[in-house]
Design a protein around this motif. Structure first.
Motif, PDB file in Angstrom:
ATOM      1  N   GLU A  15       0.831  -1.205   0.000  1.00 52.67           N
ATOM      2  CA  GLU A  15       0.000   0.000   0.000  1.00 52.67           C
ATOM      3  C   GLU A  15       0.866   1.256   0.000  1.00 52.67           C
ATOM      4  O   GLU A  15       0.605   2.231  -0.730  1.00 52.67           O
ATOM      5  CB  GLU A  15      -0.931  -0.012   1.218  1.00 52.67           C
ATOM      6  N   ALA A  16       1.923   1.237   0.825  1.00 52.61           N
ATOM      7  CA  ALA A  16       2.807   2.401   0.905  1.00 52.61           C
ATOM      8  C   ALA A  16       3.504   2.658  -0.426  1.00 52.61           C
ATOM      9  O   ALA A  16       3.667   3.823  -0.848  1.00 52.61           O
ATOM     10  CB  ALA A  16       3.841   2.189   2.016  1.00 52.61           C
ATOM     11  N   LYS A  17       3.905   1.579  -1.120  1.00 47.49           N
ATOM     12  CA  LYS A  17       4.560   1.738  -2.417  1.00 47.49           C
ATOM     13  C   LYS A  17       3.604   2.325  -3.454  1.00 47.49           C
ATOM     14  O   LYS A  17       3.995   3.169  -4.265  1.00 47.49           O
ATOM     15  CB  LYS A  17       5.095   0.386  -2.895  1.00 47.49           C
ATOM     16  N   VAL A  18       2.355   1.866  -3.450  1.00 42.75           N
ATOM     17  CA  VAL A  18       1.375   2.395  -4.406  1.00 42.75           C
ATOM     18  C   VAL A  18       1.143   3.878  -4.146  1.00 42.75           C
ATOM     19  O   VAL A  18       1.129   4.702  -5.074  1.00 42.75           O
ATOM     20  CB  VAL A  18       0.054   1.608  -4.314  1.00 42.75           C
ATOM     21  N   LEU A  19       0.972   4.238  -2.874  1.00 46.20           N
ATOM     22  CA  LEU A  19       0.720   5.646  -2.554  1.00 46.20           C
ATOM     23  C   LEU A  19       1.918   6.517  -2.923  1.00 46.20           C
ATOM     24  O   LEU A  19       1.754   7.644  -3.431  1.00 46.20           O
ATOM     25  CB  LEU A  19       0.399   5.791  -1.066  1.00 46.20           C
ATOM     26  N   ALA A  20       3.131   6.013  -2.686  1.00 46.58           N
ATOM     27  CA  ALA A  20       4.322   6.776  -3.057  1.00 46.58           C
ATOM     28  C   ALA A  20       4.397   6.963  -4.567  1.00 46.58           C
ATOM     29  O   ALA A  20       4.739   8.055  -5.053  1.00 46.58           O
ATOM     30  CB  ALA A  20       5.573   6.058  -2.542  1.00 46.58           C
ATOM     31  N   GLN A  21       4.068   5.895  -5.315  1.00 52.23           N
ATOM     32  CA  GLN A  21       4.079   5.987  -6.779  1.00 52.23           C
ATOM     33  C   GLN A  21       3.075   7.027  -7.268  1.00 52.23           C
ATOM     34  O   GLN A  21       3.363   7.823  -8.164  1.00 52.23           O
ATOM     35  CB  GLN A  21       3.739   4.596  -7.360  1.00 52.23           C
ATOM     36  N   LEU A  22       1.884   7.050  -6.668  1.00 57.23           N
ATOM     37  CA  LEU A  22       0.850   7.987  -7.104  1.00 57.23           C
ATOM     38  C   LEU A  22       1.215   9.419  -6.742  1.00 57.23           C
ATOM     39  O   LEU A  22       0.892  10.363  -7.482  1.00 57.23           O
ATOM     40  CB  LEU A  22      -0.492   7.596  -6.473  1.00 57.23           C
ATOM     41  N   ARG A  23       1.898   9.602  -5.595  1.00 54.24           N
ATOM     42  CA  ARG A  23       2.289  10.958  -5.216  1.00 54.24           C
ATOM     43  C   ARG A  23       3.433  11.477  -6.102  1.00 54.24           C
ATOM     44  O   ARG A  23       3.497  12.663  -6.422  1.00 54.24           O
ATOM     45  CB  ARG A  23       2.697  10.990  -3.743  1.00 54.24           C
ATOM     46  N   ASP A  24       4.321  10.554  -6.502  1.00 57.07           N
ATOM     47  CA  ASP A  24       5.423  10.949  -7.371  1.00 57.07           C
ATOM     48  C   ASP A  24       4.960  11.213  -8.798  1.00 57.07           C
ATOM     49  O   ASP A  24       5.601  11.976  -9.532  1.00 57.07           O
ATOM     50  CB  ASP A  24       6.504   9.867  -7.375  1.00 57.07           C
ATOM     51  N   HIS A  25       3.874  10.560  -9.178  1.00 56.08           N
ATOM     52  CA  HIS A  25       3.359  10.712 -10.548  1.00 56.08           C
ATOM     53  C   HIS A  25       1.877  11.058 -10.464  1.00 56.08           C
ATOM     54  O   HIS A  25       1.015  10.209 -10.730  1.00 56.08           O
ATOM     55  CB  HIS A  25       3.563   9.430 -11.355  1.00 56.08           C
ATOM     56  N   PRO A  26       1.529  12.256 -10.090  1.00 56.75           N
ATOM     57  CA  PRO A  26       0.109  12.620  -9.890  1.00 56.75           C
ATOM     58  C   PRO A  26      -0.714  12.554 -11.172  1.00 56.75           C
ATOM     59  O   PRO A  26      -1.935  12.461 -11.096  1.00 56.75           O
ATOM     60  CB  PRO A  26       0.189  14.058  -9.360  1.00 56.75           C
ATOM     61  N   ASP A  27      -0.019  12.580 -12.335  1.00 58.63           N
ATOM     62  CA  ASP A  27      -0.763  12.515 -13.591  1.00 58.63           C
ATOM     63  C   ASP A  27      -1.004  11.077 -14.043  1.00 58.63           C
ATOM     64  O   ASP A  27      -1.568  10.849 -15.103  1.00 58.63           O
ATOM     65  CB  ASP A  27       0.001  13.269 -14.681  1.00 58.63           C
ATOM     66  N   LEU A  28      -0.572  10.107 -13.242  1.00 62.04           N
ATOM     67  CA  LEU A  28      -0.732   8.704 -13.646  1.00 62.04           C
ATOM     68  C   LEU A  28      -2.193   8.317 -13.742  1.00 62.04           C
ATOM     69  O   LEU A  28      -2.615   7.606 -14.647  1.00 62.04           O
ATOM     70  CB  LEU A  28      -0.014   7.789 -12.635  1.00 62.04           C
ATOM     71  N   LEU A  29      -3.009   8.812 -12.796  1.00 59.54           N
ATOM     72  CA  LEU A  29      -4.438   8.506 -12.786  1.00 59.54           C
ATOM     73  C   LEU A  29      -5.221   9.666 -13.381  1.00 59.54           C
ATOM     74  O   LEU A  29      -4.991  10.822 -13.024  1.00 59.54           O
ATOM     75  CB  LEU A  29      -4.938   8.242 -11.364  1.00 59.54           C
ATOM     76  N   ASP A  30      -6.127   9.334 -14.236  1.00 58.95           N
ATOM     77  CA  ASP A  30      -7.000  10.353 -14.825  1.00 58.95           C
ATOM     78  C   ASP A  30      -8.253  10.460 -13.969  1.00 58.95           C
ATOM     79  O   ASP A  30      -9.365  10.198 -14.402  1.00 58.95           O
ATOM     80  CB  ASP A  30      -7.347   9.958 -16.260  1.00 58.95           C
ATOM     81  N   LEU A  31      -8.051  10.802 -12.686  1.00 55.04           N
ATOM     82  CA  LEU A  31      -9.168  10.905 -11.746  1.00 55.04           C
ATOM     83  C   LEU A  31      -9.150  12.299 -11.128  1.00 55.04           C
ATOM     84  O   LEU A  31      -8.102  12.785 -10.715  1.00 55.04           O
ATOM     85  CB  LEU A  31      -9.047   9.865 -10.626  1.00 55.04           C
ATOM     86  N   ASN A  32     -10.301  12.892 -11.055  1.00 52.73           N
ATOM     87  CA  ASN A  32     -10.405  14.241 -10.513  1.00 52.73           C
ATOM     88  C   ASN A  32     -11.311  14.242  -9.289  1.00 52.73           C
ATOM     89  O   ASN A  32     -12.341  13.583  -9.255  1.00 52.73           O
ATOM     90  CB  ASN A  32     -10.972  15.198 -11.561  1.00 52.73           C
ATOM     91  N   VAL A  33     -10.921  14.999  -8.309  1.00 54.33           N
ATOM     92  CA  VAL A  33     -11.734  15.164  -7.107  1.00 54.33           C
ATOM     93  C   VAL A  33     -12.234  16.600  -7.082  1.00 54.33           C
ATOM     94  O   VAL A  33     -11.515  17.529  -7.420  1.00 54.33           O
ATOM     95  CB  VAL A  33     -10.911  14.854  -5.835  1.00 54.33           C
TER      96      VAL A  33
END
Length: 855
Positions: free
Chosen positions: A746-764
């Motif tokens: 879980e920590a690795k996934v969150l770190a990956q998403l924070r390092d690459h914020p454009d990886l997910l095409d999701l908007n809040v």
């Protein structure tokens, strides 16, 4: 209708079945045995007085009497235990069972199973009488020596056994096998489990002439014949010959049975009318050679049939065939045989009076359906085929095959959800060989082997060559995967329309054949003032309607455009089936049965162990009309996620297979990948990627494992940390599937998403009120090793689903995880409490459907 009116027994049987059918789908509790008897009395009075409108009145009274008879029998099918005791103290409690063994004792590996006619059950200091109620017993054997002890127990032996009493489990998945209902139809309401033969006190039954003693002798005879057949026939074929000759299926190879089932040949392995006919044919041929008179050998055959019915297991199909044969032989001996249809109706009526639940038995239904079809249809189809097939032998074979296939088709797909387009070929080629050669030769080998084993072995050796040729044929036919069709379970309305259209097509074809010899246009004048009917046009319309009905049955959800995510209850494991809005199917994991074996525990292995994939998952996929799986995702290779996929890959076409790119050493995993490679299924190692489009409204993205896209297979024994994690977007909703990932993952996934914020095409939304995802599949069955607060804060799901086994020994889900989910205000679904969980994606939002907890 004229045919029925001329056959009062046939009409009465049809009306009686109608009453049973109404009782199945409605409930009028005031109709019971008493009202049934009153209605029958009124029927007799009205018939005797010859009152006006007596025919419709008598028909209604007979239907009502049948309704009351079925409901009266069903109301009496209850346990003898007081209701309060069932619900509060006895279910799941340690008790002592007293009674006598009511069935043969089957020993398979480390388990002995049998039924007990229970006299009473003792709970603490209180004994509750059961009055001989049937209880299903499962005894776990602790040592190999206990196999011999349990095998020595016999039907009728007095038994005192300490163990646990439980209520059978209902179906935990939509359309799944309902064990509670199955046992109830066999008048059994309780399961009893115990460990070790030391918990049992067994006293042999006294040797005296009684029904129990006769059945006990029959059990011993069947057991002796089974052992003798092990000596006569080669080991790989003994189980096949036992099934065909004496109805014993315990030693039948499960894979061979599955093969015959897919080719529509299971009737060969079940004792039925074919076996009775061959048995009688052999007996009559022998007695004619002995110069016995017709009256004598017919009488001997009538006396042998009850013995043969018992010897072959007394299934509904063999009871039907045996009773019909007895009635036919009696009528032939008296010179009274006239109408086989009357005889069949009389036998059906007798069986339904004896046990109304026979109506729900698949072997009863198929046996009578096919027999009825052959009686009414073969001669008629024969006449229609005569212009195209001049040879009477070929025409008769074609007529029998065509009629039996068409008549049995709806019942076959309703119960087995599969049909092979090669079934007609397999039946046409193999049934004559097996019925005319293998079965009689097998009987001869058995009889000779009882006298002199080497002579029986010689005949058995010759039969084995022919069996090998038969198995070679079935192997080749089964390998033609493109001819195997999977059918969703049809509705009763669909089945009714099927038979109506079938009769309509025959009638139009018959009328066309009657008028085809004229030189005038083929017209049928209905009335002088109306247009004439164009027979070819109407026949074409009927055939088109029939084909349209088949297409509707094959694609029942053709016009459904909503997404559906189904969290299947496979016990302690994961299996998630997704149907996309465009009809694509994705399967995430396949569940599996966990087994723990120590060195020297080989004796515990069972011949046909319960396996989640073959027994639960594959039947469910077939019932839901999954013709192929467009994508299978194996999150990781632990047994509770991968075990069931072997059966899936063997029986259902798979287009693509996504896995974590590692290999866990073991025979089960190796066999799965070997099967996939043999079937040319593309294997795709998972890696972090951009969106993968499944259909116009569905896409997914792998978030973990985080690694390079190298085509290198790494050997990893501990698989949880390598689980495939991916995000699914379907019709605007978002789902996160996590396998058995752990905190570090879980920590690795969150770190990956924070390092690459454009990886997910999701908007809040700016207010943050909109959740990032709608549904989170909780990792590792709710274990404390995952689902951290940081993980939940990041994804902010609305719903959480936990796939977990009921009464599991791991303590899943962990209380700390549940507390975190509830503190976040999520809606939490659990398969251990709710059974299967289905979530449908509609334009208005998400809608849940729970198997065990309402809608």
């Amino acid at each position: 209708m004229d045919m029925l009116l001329k056959r009062p027994v046939v009409l009465g049987c049809c009306l009686w079945i109608t009453g049973y059918a109404l009782a199945l789908y409605s409930e009028l509790r005031w109709l019971n045995f008493t009202t049934s008897a009153l209605m029958l009395g009124a029927l007799i009075v009205i018939s005797a007085l010859r009152l006006p409108f007596r025919q419709p009145l008598c028909a209604l009274l007979l239907v009502g009497a049948a309704y009351g008879y079925y409901q009266g029998a069903d109301q009496r099918n209850v346990t003898m235990l007081p209701l309060a005791q069932q619900q509060q103290s006895l279910d799941g409690s340690e008790v002592t069972l007293l009674g006598r063994i009511g069935s043969p004792v089957t020993v398979d590996g480390d388990r002995a199973s049998f039924t007990v006619e229970a006299a009473s059950v003792r709970f603490q200091d209180t004994a509750f009488p059961l009055g001989g109620e049937s209880v299903q017993v499962s005894l776990r054997l602790l040592e190999q020596a206990q196999q011999g002890v349990a095998s020595g127990w016999r039907r009728g032996d007095a038994l005192t056994l300490a163990g646990t009493l439980r209520s059978p489990s209902p179906a935990r998945n939509f359309g799944g096998f309902d064990y509670r209902r199955y046992l109830r139809l066999h008048h059994t309401h309780w399961l009893f489990s115990a460990k070790g033969v030391d918990q049992a006190q067994v006293e042999p039954a006294a040797a005296r002439i009684s029904v129990v003693q006769l059945l006990r002798w029959n059990d011993e005879l069947r057991g002796n014949l089974s052992r003798r057949m092990d000596m006569i026939f080669p080991a790989p074929q003994a189980g096949f010959m036992k099934s065909m000759l004496i109805g014993l299926t315990d030693d039948l190879d499960p894979e061979r049975f599955q093969q015959f089932s897919e080719l529509g040949l299971t009737h060969i392995l079940a004792i039925s009318g074919l076996n009775i006919a061959v048995f009688l044919g052999v007996c009559i041929w022998l007695m004619r050679r002995m110069k016995l008179t017709q009256e004598t050998y017919l009488l001997i055959c009538i006396g042998l049939l009850p013995f043969f019915i018992l010897l072959t297991g007394a299934s509904p199909s063999v009871i039907r065939a045996g009773l019909m044969s007895i009635v036919v032989l009696l009528a032939a001996r008296k010179g009274l045989i006239k109408d086989i249809l009357h005889i069949m109706a009389l036998v059906a009526w007798i069986m339904l009076l004896w046990n109304p639940y026979f109506l729900l038995d698949v072997s009863f239904q198929l046996s009578f359906l096919v027999t009825l079809g052959l009686i009414l249809g073969v001669q008629r189809i024969n006449e229609l085929l005569q212009p195209w097939l001049p040879s009477s032998l070929i025409r008769n074979s074609a007529s029998i095959t065509l009629v039996s296939q068409l008549v049995s088709f709806p019942a076959s797909i309703y119960y087995f959800n599969q049909f092979s387009l090669l079934s007609w070929l397999a039946n046409a080629i193999l049934v004559p060989v097996i019925s005319m050669v293998v079965f009689p030769a097998g009987l001869l080998a058995l009889v000779v082997g009882l006298v002199y084993v080497p002579a029986g072995q010689a005949i058995g050796w010759l039969i084995s060559w022919l069996n090998e040729l038969i198995f070679w044929c079935t192997d080749k036919l089964q390998q033609l995967h493109g001819f195997k069709l999977i059918w969703a379970t049809p509705s009763l309305a669909w089945i009714a329309f099927y038979y109506v259209l079938l009769v309509w097509i025959y009638w139009l074809w018959w009328r066309l054949s009657q008028t085809s010899s004229t030189m005038y246009p083929i017209m049928l004048e209905v009335t002088p003032n109306r247009r004439r009917m164009n027979l070819p046009l109407w026949l074409g319309a009927a055939l088109f309607s029939f084909l349209a009905l088949l297409v509707m049955g094959y694609y029942p959800e053709r016009f459904s455009h909503t997404g559906l995510v189904q969290f299947i209850d496979v016990g302690q494991g994961d299996a998630i089936l997704i149907r996309t809005p465009n009809g694509k199917h994705i399967l995430i994991d396949g569940g599996g049965t966990l087994t723990f074996r120590k060195p020297g525990d080989g004796w515990k292995a069972r011949k046909d162990p319960y396996e989640v994939g073959a027994k639960l998952l594959v039947p469910l996929l077939k019932k839901r009309g999954v013709h192929q799986l467009d994508l299978v995702v194996l999150t990781h290779e632990d047994a509770d996620h991968s075990g069931g996929l072997q059966a899936v890959a063997s029986q259902i076409p798979v287009k693509q297979f996504l896995f974590n790119g590692t290999f866990k050493p073991g025979a089960q995993t190796a066999k799965l990948f070997e099967t996939l490679l043999t079937r040319d299924v593309p294997l795709m190692p998972a890696h972090v990627s951009h969106w993968i489009q499944i259909d116009p409204q569905t896409r997914l993205q792998v978030l973990y494992p985080v690694g390079s896209n190298e085509q290198r297979l790494e050997i990893v024994k501990e698989q949880n940390a390598q689980s495939v994690v991916f995000l699914l977007e379907m019709q605007g909703t978002r789902w996160l599937f996590t396998g058995d990932m752990e905190m570090e993952s879980e920590a690795k996934v969150l770190a990956q998403l924070r390092d690459h914020p454009d990886l997910l095409d999701l908007n809040v939304s700016s207010s943050g009120s909109r959740p990032m995802i709608d549904v989170l599949k909780i990792a590792h069955h709710g274990s404390k090793t995952s689902t951290t607060q940081e993980w939940l804060d990041y994804w902010n799901p609305s719903w959480a689903v936990i796939s977990v086994g009921a009464m599991n020994t791991y303590g899943h889900p962990a209380p700390a995880v549940l507390e975190r989910l509830l503190n976040e205000g999520m809606v939490v679904f659990r398969t251990d409490q709710m059974g299967e969980i289905q979530v449908e994606v509609r334009p208005e939002g998400l809608f849940s459907r729970l198997k065990l907890s309402g809608s």
